[in-house]
Design a protein around this motif. Structure first.
Motif, PDB file in Angstrom:
ATOM      1  N   UNK A   1       1.561  -1.418  -0.181  1.00  0.00           N
ATOM      2  CA  UNK A   1      -0.109   0.258  -0.224  1.00  0.00           C
ATOM      3  C   UNK A   1       0.617   1.364  -0.036  1.00  0.00           C
ATOM      4  N   UNK A   2       0.397   2.191  -0.983  1.00  0.00           N
ATOM      5  CA  UNK A   2       1.497   3.237  -0.538  1.00  0.00           C
ATOM      6  C   UNK A   2       1.257   4.290   0.800  1.00  0.00           C
ATOM      7  N   UNK A   3       2.194   5.296   1.065  1.00  0.00           N
ATOM      8  CA  UNK A   3       1.634   5.749   2.511  1.00  0.00           C
ATOM      9  C   UNK A   3       1.011   7.224   2.193  1.00  0.00           C
ATOM     10  N   UNK A   4       1.309   8.463   1.362  1.00  0.00           N
ATOM     11  CA  UNK A   4       0.237   9.120   0.708  1.00  0.00           C
ATOM     12  C   UNK A   4      -0.433   9.487  -0.591  1.00  0.00           C
ATOM     13  N   UNK A   5      -1.588   9.246  -0.854  1.00  0.00           N
ATOM     14  CA  UNK A   5      -2.270   9.341  -2.280  1.00  0.00           C
ATOM     15  C   UNK A   5      -3.001  10.743  -1.972  1.00  0.00           C
ATOM     16  N   UNK A   6      -1.931  11.807  -2.473  1.00  0.00           N
ATOM     17  CA  UNK A   6      -3.082  13.163  -2.935  1.00  0.00           C
ATOM     18  C   UNK A   6      -3.326  12.674  -4.356  1.00  0.00           C
ATOM     19  N   UNK A   7      -4.551  13.238  -4.235  1.00  0.00           N
ATOM     20  CA  UNK A   7      -5.553  13.337  -5.446  1.00  0.00           C
ATOM     21  C   UNK A   7      -6.087  14.750  -6.002  1.00  0.00           C
ATOM     22  N   UNK A   8      -5.907  15.706  -6.600  1.00  0.00           N
ATOM     23  CA  UNK A   8      -6.057  16.533  -7.381  1.00  0.00           C
ATOM     24  C   UNK A   8      -6.074  17.577  -5.953  1.00  0.00           C
ATOM     25  N   UNK A  27       2.585   8.009  -3.696  1.00  0.00           N
ATOM     26  CA  UNK A  27       4.104   8.344  -2.549  1.00  0.00           C
ATOM     27  C   UNK A  27       4.109   6.939  -1.914  1.00  0.00           C
ATOM     28  N   UNK A  28       4.997   5.706  -2.717  1.00  0.00           N
ATOM     29  CA  UNK A  28       5.199   4.693  -2.402  1.00  0.00           C
ATOM     30  C   UNK A  28       6.172   4.318  -1.668  1.00  0.00           C
ATOM     31  N   UNK A  29       5.717   3.511  -0.241  1.00  0.00           N
ATOM     32  CA  UNK A  29       6.867   3.253   0.809  1.00  0.00           C
ATOM     33  C   UNK A  29       8.627   2.566   0.241  1.00  0.00           C
ATOM     34  N   UNK A  30       8.874   3.191   0.394  1.00  0.00           N
ATOM     35  CA  UNK A  30      11.024   3.047   0.601  1.00  0.00           C
ATOM     36  C   UNK A  30      11.083   3.959  -0.704  1.00  0.00           C
ATOM     37  N   UNK A  31      10.324   4.643  -1.134  1.00  0.00           N
ATOM     38  CA  UNK A  31      11.155   6.043  -1.931  1.00  0.00           C
ATOM     39  C   UNK A  31      11.541   6.610  -1.259  1.00  0.00           C
ATOM     40  N   UNK A  32      12.468   7.110  -2.184  1.00  0.00           N
ATOM     41  CA  UNK A  32      13.216   7.982  -1.672  1.00  0.00           C
ATOM     42  C   UNK A  32      13.360   9.731  -2.928  1.00  0.00           C
ATOM     43  N   UNK A  33      12.121  10.078  -2.751  1.00  0.00           N
ATOM     44  CA  UNK A  33      11.615  11.543  -4.014  1.00  0.00           C
ATOM     45  C   UNK A  33      12.394  12.553  -3.115  1.00  0.00           C
ATOM     46  N   UNK A 149      13.430  11.224  13.855  1.00  0.00           N
ATOM     47  CA  UNK A 149      13.353   9.563  13.772  1.00  0.00           C
ATOM     48  C   UNK A 149      13.199   9.262  15.151  1.00  0.00           C
ATOM     49  N   UNK A 150      13.103  10.029  16.117  1.00  0.00           N
ATOM     50  CA  UNK A 150      12.872   9.209  17.312  1.00  0.00           C
ATOM     51  C   UNK A 150      11.526   8.610  17.694  1.00  0.00           C
ATOM     52  N   UNK A 151      10.598   9.214  16.382  1.00  0.00           N
ATOM     53  CA  UNK A 151       9.258   8.711  16.736  1.00  0.00           C
ATOM     54  C   UNK A 151       9.391   6.755  15.807  1.00  0.00           C
ATOM     55  N   UNK A 152       9.945   6.577  15.041  1.00  0.00           N
ATOM     56  CA  UNK A 152      10.575   5.531  13.946  1.00  0.00           C
ATOM     57  C   UNK A 152       9.753   6.546  13.199  1.00  0.00           C
ATOM     58  N   UNK A 153       9.392   7.594  12.507  1.00  0.00           N
ATOM     59  CA  UNK A 153       8.537   6.842  11.489  1.00  0.00           C
ATOM     60  C   UNK A 153       8.889   6.121  10.387  1.00  0.00           C
ATOM     61  N   UNK A 154       8.001   6.653   9.593  1.00  0.00           N
ATOM     62  CA  UNK A 154       8.250   5.234   8.106  1.00  0.00           C
ATOM     63  C   UNK A 154       7.944   6.010   7.448  1.00  0.00           C
ATOM     64  N   UNK A 155       8.045   8.005   8.050  1.00  0.00           N
ATOM     65  CA  UNK A 155       7.836   8.190   6.387  1.00  0.00           C
ATOM     66  C   UNK A 155       8.893   9.958   6.644  1.00  0.00           C
ATOM     67  N   UNK A 185      14.676   1.142   6.464  1.00  0.00           N
ATOM     68  CA  UNK A 185      13.168   0.791   5.149  1.00  0.00           C
ATOM     69  C   UNK A 185      12.640   2.222   4.939  1.00  0.00           C
ATOM     70  N   UNK A 186      13.476   3.557   5.936  1.00  0.00           N
ATOM     71  CA  UNK A 186      12.813   4.572   5.492  1.00  0.00           C
ATOM     72  C   UNK A 186      12.049   5.245   4.379  1.00  0.00           C
ATOM     73  N   UNK A 187      11.059   5.478   4.432  1.00  0.00           N
ATOM     74  CA  UNK A 187      11.335   6.856   2.828  1.00  0.00           C
ATOM     75  C   UNK A 187      11.075   8.257   2.977  1.00  0.00           C
ATOM     76  N   UNK A 188      11.574   8.036   1.841  1.00  0.00           N
ATOM     77  CA  UNK A 188      12.170  10.086   2.669  1.00  0.00           C
ATOM     78  C   UNK A 188      11.896  10.645   1.105  1.00  0.00           C
ATOM     79  N   UNK A 189      10.863  12.035   1.035  1.00  0.00           N
ATOM     80  CA  UNK A 189      10.910  13.255   0.394  1.00  0.00           C
ATOM     81  C   UNK A 189      11.190  14.311   0.844  1.00  0.00           C
ATOM     82  N   UNK A 190      12.374  14.705  -0.355  1.00  0.00           N
ATOM     83  CA  UNK A 190      13.287  16.152   0.029  1.00  0.00           C
ATOM     84  C   UNK A 190      13.350  17.283  -0.993  1.00  0.00           C
TER      85      UNK A 190
END
Ligand code: ADP
Ligand code: ADP
Length: 228
Positions: A1-8, A27-33, A149-155, A185-190
């Motif tokens: 399942x994706x982590x985030x889906x933004x639609x319009x 945003x798919x899990x594991x991506x570095x965007x 990172x201390x809360x162990x986020x997925x994203x 296993x973190x996903x990043x948006x930079x």
């Protein structure tokens, strides 16, 4: 399942400024965007909305992999690093990194191991008792990353995190973030202005364009970056 889906998604501020108009992004899990684009195209606004920090004017946003609270927002799964480290000057490094856990009602004793681990991730294990004023800009930024990172986020969302730092420090921190991405296993948006940085760091480049703020181009860089 994706982590985030933004639609319009559209965002019009009360000032009348349209920051986003019809922005869609999955945003798919594991991506570095890398989110790339000129100043004012809506990158920060998009990131805040992805973090659940701003309401939207139109469209839809979902976090299919997250626990959702009563306000319809994701809980605990998202870490945010701002351009300014925004540390509390009267608290030690340990105290600053403790804050997100404190807000969740976790005692200092329970939090200790997680804080130590987060500090080790950014090579600050020997600075737990230091105060922000004793640290360089790069070290403050690393405290801010540990706090995210201390809360162990997925994203992990990073909004031009190193833009105010010198080139060498910036390159070191970029390598730290890349190592973090490769070893967890973190996903990043930079968010960045730099095409060089986006190509160096990410495995997907999303380019935004102003007026209206939305995704203009979306490139996978499948061969350039893989996890170890
Ligand atoms: P909303 O429409 O989501 O309620 P507001 O228009 O009330 O948002 O603005 C929220 C905050 O952002 C305010 O503190 C405001 O001063 C600040 N702000 C206003 N204009 C800008 C801008 N162009 N860039 C960044 N921050 C701004
Ligand atoms: P970027 O991060 O790409 O530089 P922003 O998301 O910060 O772009 O801003 C997009 C547009 O929305 C800009 O025109 C900016 O001035 C405006 N803006 C951002 N935040 C606010 C706010 N809180 N209130 C009003 N306008 C804002």
């Amino acid at each position: 399942r994706p982590l985030v889906v933004m639609q319009s998604v559209s965002k019009v501020f009360s000032s009348g400024t349209t920051a986003l108009s019809g922005m869609s992004l999955t945003v798919e899990s594991g991506e570095f965007i890398s989110l790339l684009g000129p100043s004012g195209c809506g990158k920060s606004t998009a990131l805040r909305i992805i973090a659940g920090l701003g309401d939207i004017t139109a469209g839809k946003i979902d976090w299919p992999s997250s626990r959702i609270n009563s306000k319809g927002l994701p809980e605990g799964d998202i870490g945010f690093v701002f351009q300014e480290p925004t540390l509390m000057p009267w608290k030690t490094v340990f105290g600053n990194v403790y804050l997100p856990l404190k807000l969740r009602g976790i005692s200092k004793a329970e939090a200790r191991d997680r804080i130590t681990e987060a500090l080790a991730t950014v090579n600050l294990q020997d600075f737990a008792d230091a105060y922000p004023r004793e640290l360089s800009g790069g070290m403050k930024m690393r405290v801010s990353i540990a706090r995210a990172l201390v809360t162990k986020p997925k994203l992990l969302l990073m909004d031009e995190p190193f833009a105010a730092l010198d080139e060498i420090t910036r390159q070191k921190l970029n390598d730290d973030v890349l190592r973090l991405w490769k070893t967890t296993g973190i996903t990043v948006i930079f968010v960045t202005h730099s095409v060089f940085e986006s190509a160096y760091l990410s495995n997907r480049i999303v380019v935004m364009k102003a007026r209206p703020g939305r995704v203009h181009a979306d490139f996978p860089l499948t061969t350039s970056l893989e996890r170890d």
